[in-house]
Design an enzyme around this catalytic site. Structure first.
Site, short mmCIF file in Angstrom:
data_model
loop_
_atom_site.label_atom_id
_atom_site.label_comp_id
_atom_site.label_asym_id
_atom_site.label_seq_id
_atom_site.Cartn_x
_atom_site.Cartn_y
_atom_site.Cartn_z
N TYR A 1 -16.74 23.77 -6.26
CA TYR A 1 -16.49 22.34 -6.15
C TYR A 1 -15.40 21.87 -7.10
O TYR A 1 -14.68 20.93 -6.80
CB TYR A 1 -17.77 21.52 -6.31
CG TYR A 1 -18.51 21.72 -7.61
CD1 TYR A 1 -18.15 21.06 -8.76
CD2 TYR A 1 -19.62 22.56 -7.66
CE1 TYR A 1 -18.84 21.24 -9.94
CE2 TYR A 1 -20.32 22.75 -8.83
CZ TYR A 1 -19.93 22.09 -9.97
OH TYR A 1 -20.61 22.27 -11.14
N GLU B 1 0.82 -1.21 0.00
CA GLU B 1 0.00 0.00 0.00
C GLU B 1 0.86 1.27 0.00
O GLU B 1 0.37 2.34 -0.34
CB GLU B 1 -0.93 0.01 1.23
CG GLU B 1 -1.95 -1.10 1.20
CD GLU B 1 -2.78 -1.16 2.46
OE1 GLU B 1 -4.01 -1.22 2.35
OE2 GLU B 1 -2.19 -1.14 3.57
N GLU C 1 -8.44 7.47 8.34
CA GLU C 1 -8.85 8.50 9.28
C GLU C 1 -7.98 9.75 9.15
O GLU C 1 -8.47 10.88 9.16
CB GLU C 1 -8.78 7.98 10.73
CG GLU C 1 -9.78 6.90 11.04
CD GLU C 1 -9.28 5.47 10.76
OE1 GLU C 1 -8.44 5.28 9.85
OE2 GLU C 1 -9.74 4.56 11.47
N LYS D 1 -11.93 2.33 0.73
CA LYS D 1 -11.09 1.53 -0.15
C LYS D 1 -12.03 0.57 -0.85
O LYS D 1 -12.90 -0.04 -0.22
CB LYS D 1 -10.05 0.74 0.65
CG LYS D 1 -9.01 1.60 1.30
CD LYS D 1 -8.01 0.71 2.04
CE LYS D 1 -6.91 1.51 2.68
NZ LYS D 1 -5.91 0.65 3.33
#
Length: 116
Positions: free
Chosen positions: A52, A21, A72, A97
């Site tokens: 946006y 990862e 987080e 994920k």
């Protein structure tokens, strides 16, 4: 308070604690809702709201250059961008994920913060 939402935004990011990862980006799905000043709708002036397109571009740029161990932490980072740099009074984010575990569509977090 008026709200803007961005749903199912896909981004590539380095996030996770495992070695794979840390070297291979993963596709994340981000859903974001944030408050904007009421006067934007009253004045019909783009300068009085949070754009946006700028938020999306900024998130993609930032996530392309950083690694986060935890979703987080990534979520808190994005929230602080919205609160501190874009001036949103309130932000809710969910980050997932996709397909990270067999038999599970998404794994993720939801975080909500405000200026107060």
């Amino acid at each position: 308070m008026d709200l803007i939402f961005i749903e199912e935004m896909r981004v590539e990011a380095l996030v996770g604690i495992f070695e794979r990862e840390k070297i291979a980006p993963q596709t994340l799905e981000i859903n974001l809702t944030f408050g904007v000043p009421d006067e934007a709708a009253q004045s019909d002036d783009i300068a009085r709201t949070i754009r946006y397109d700028e938020v999306i571009d900024r998130i993609r740029t930032e996530l392309a250059t950083r690694h986060f161990n935890l979703l987080e932490t990534l979520g808190e980072y994005v929230i602080h961008l919205l609160l501190n740099e874009f001036g949103a009074p309130w932000v809710r984010i969910s980050i997932a994920k996709i397909g990270i575990m067999k038999g599970v569509r998404r794994v993720g977090v939801q975080i909500e913060r405000s200026r107060t």
